[in-house]
Design a protein around this motif. Structure first.
Motif, PDB file in Angstrom:
ATOM      1  N   SER A  21       0.458  -1.406  -0.063  1.00 37.12           N
ATOM      2  CA  SER A  21       0.170  -0.339  -0.173  1.00 37.12           C
ATOM      3  C   SER A  21       0.951   1.237   0.227  1.00 37.12           C
ATOM      4  CB  SER A  21      -1.150   0.115   1.376  1.00 37.12           C
ATOM      5  OG  SER A  21       0.184  -0.043   2.280  1.00 37.12           O
ATOM      6  N   TRP A  62      -4.281   7.714   0.427  1.00 39.52           N
ATOM      7  CA  TRP A  62      -4.238   6.819   0.894  1.00 39.52           C
ATOM      8  C   TRP A  62      -3.935   5.488  -0.490  1.00 39.52           C
ATOM      9  CZ3 TRP A  62      -0.508   5.362   4.310  1.00 39.52           C
ATOM     10  CH2 TRP A  62      -0.222   3.649   4.515  1.00 39.52           C
ATOM     11  N   ASN A  63      -3.576   4.716  -1.044  1.00 44.97           N
ATOM     12  CA  ASN A  63      -4.083   3.571  -1.898  1.00 44.97           C
ATOM     13  C   ASN A  63      -3.591   2.341  -0.921  1.00 44.97           C
ATOM     14  OD1 ASN A  63      -3.976   4.967  -5.084  1.00 44.97           O
ATOM     15  ND2 ASN A  63      -2.816   5.860  -3.720  1.00 44.97           N
ATOM     16  N   GLU A  69      -8.412   3.035  -3.396  1.00 48.65           N
ATOM     17  CA  GLU A  69      -7.648   4.338  -2.546  1.00 48.65           C
ATOM     18  C   GLU A  69      -9.112   5.465  -1.896  1.00 48.65           C
ATOM     19  OE1 GLU A  69      -5.090   7.987  -4.383  1.00 48.65           O
ATOM     20  OE2 GLU A  69      -6.542   7.051  -5.649  1.00 48.65           O
ATOM     21  N   THR A  71      -9.368   9.330  -1.059  1.00 48.48           N
ATOM     22  CA  THR A  71      -8.527  10.725  -0.886  1.00 48.48           C
ATOM     23  C   THR A  71      -9.241  11.588  -0.485  1.00 48.48           C
ATOM     24  OG1 THR A  71     -10.126  11.273  -3.104  1.00 48.48           O
ATOM     25  CG2 THR A  71      -8.000  10.111  -3.341  1.00 48.48           C
TER      26      THR A  71
END
Length: 241
Positions: A21, A62-63, A69, A71
């Motif tokens: 991640s 944050w993936n 994800e 955002t």
């Protein structure tokens, strides 16, 4: 709106991350159509004209993996809406037509879930819009000069949906183009503002005013940190690059 926020948090918590991640940071901007929807105005003497606005700001994402994800966007925006109207009937050619422009600006915060697949993405989530400056201009002055900011809610919640695709980039940098629609769920007009704002005329019943934006958005992203498992351990560590 509380249900939307709860749904977004549940979506984030329930996502399972397989493999690496990472975080990304970006700058973005958009331009598109604005529409100030008020049923009373549109059913009576007002015709909404083509109006445009813009937005510019930044994004932190944050993936969880290559597909999921979350955002957070912080954006400055400018909203404009022009109406044509007359004092009798908007279809009448016998009375003079006037032009009114309503504009306001401020900051918007978006919390979005984004699903990425095969170079394309779909996103949705709640938004918070604040109003810090506003103005109304009219060919036919109907109210005394004033600070038009007092007629708007200081903030209102909305719902946002978007989609787009990645069209250029490298392993850690990419540029996307997409479409984003935002609709205010609450009334953007204050109860204690100028009476009958923004029409300045009395109707049989009150209807709320809902800003709607339809934007073309460009976004430039840079992956700047990722989480990796340490050898012989289940702990993850943050790696910056």
């Amino acid at each position: 709106m509380r249900k939307l926020l709860t749904l977004s948090l549940i979506t984030v918590i329930s996502l399972k991350s397989y493999g690496q991640s990472w975080m990304d940071i970006g700058v973005k901007g958009g331009w598109g159509l604005n529409f100030l929807y008020n049923k009373n105005m549109l059913d009576n003497d007002y015709t909404a004209k083509f109006s445009s606005g813009f937005t510019v700001g930044g994004k932190l994402g944050w993936n969880f993996n290559e597909s999921h994800e979350v955002t957070a966007d912080i954006m400055y925006y400018q909203f404009n809406q022009t109406f044509k109207y007359n004092q009798t009937d908007s279809s009448s050619t016998g009375s003079p037509q006037y032009t009114r422009n309503i504009s306001f600006s401020g900051m918007q915060i978006f919390l979005m879930y984004r699903n990425n697949k095969d170079g394309h993405y779909v996103e949705f989530g709640p938004s918070l819009t604040t109003v810090s400056k506003a103005s109304v201009t009219d060919d036919l002055p109907l109210t005394p000069a004033q600070d038009d900011y007092v007629n708007f809610m200081k903030s209102h919640m909305g719902i946002t949906f978007g989609f787009g695709g990645y069209f250029i980039g490298t392993q850690n940098f990419g540029i996307t183009m997409g479409f984003r629609a935002n609709y205010a769920l609450g009334d953007a007009v204050k109860d204690d503002g100028v009476t009958n704002f923004p029409a300045f005329q009395k109707f049989d019943s009150y209807t709320a005013t809902h800003p709607l934006t339809l934007m073309l958005v460009m976004e430039a992203n840079l992956d700047f940190a990722f989480m990796a498992k340490a050898k012989c351990s289940n702990k993850r560590k943050l790696i910056l690059f």
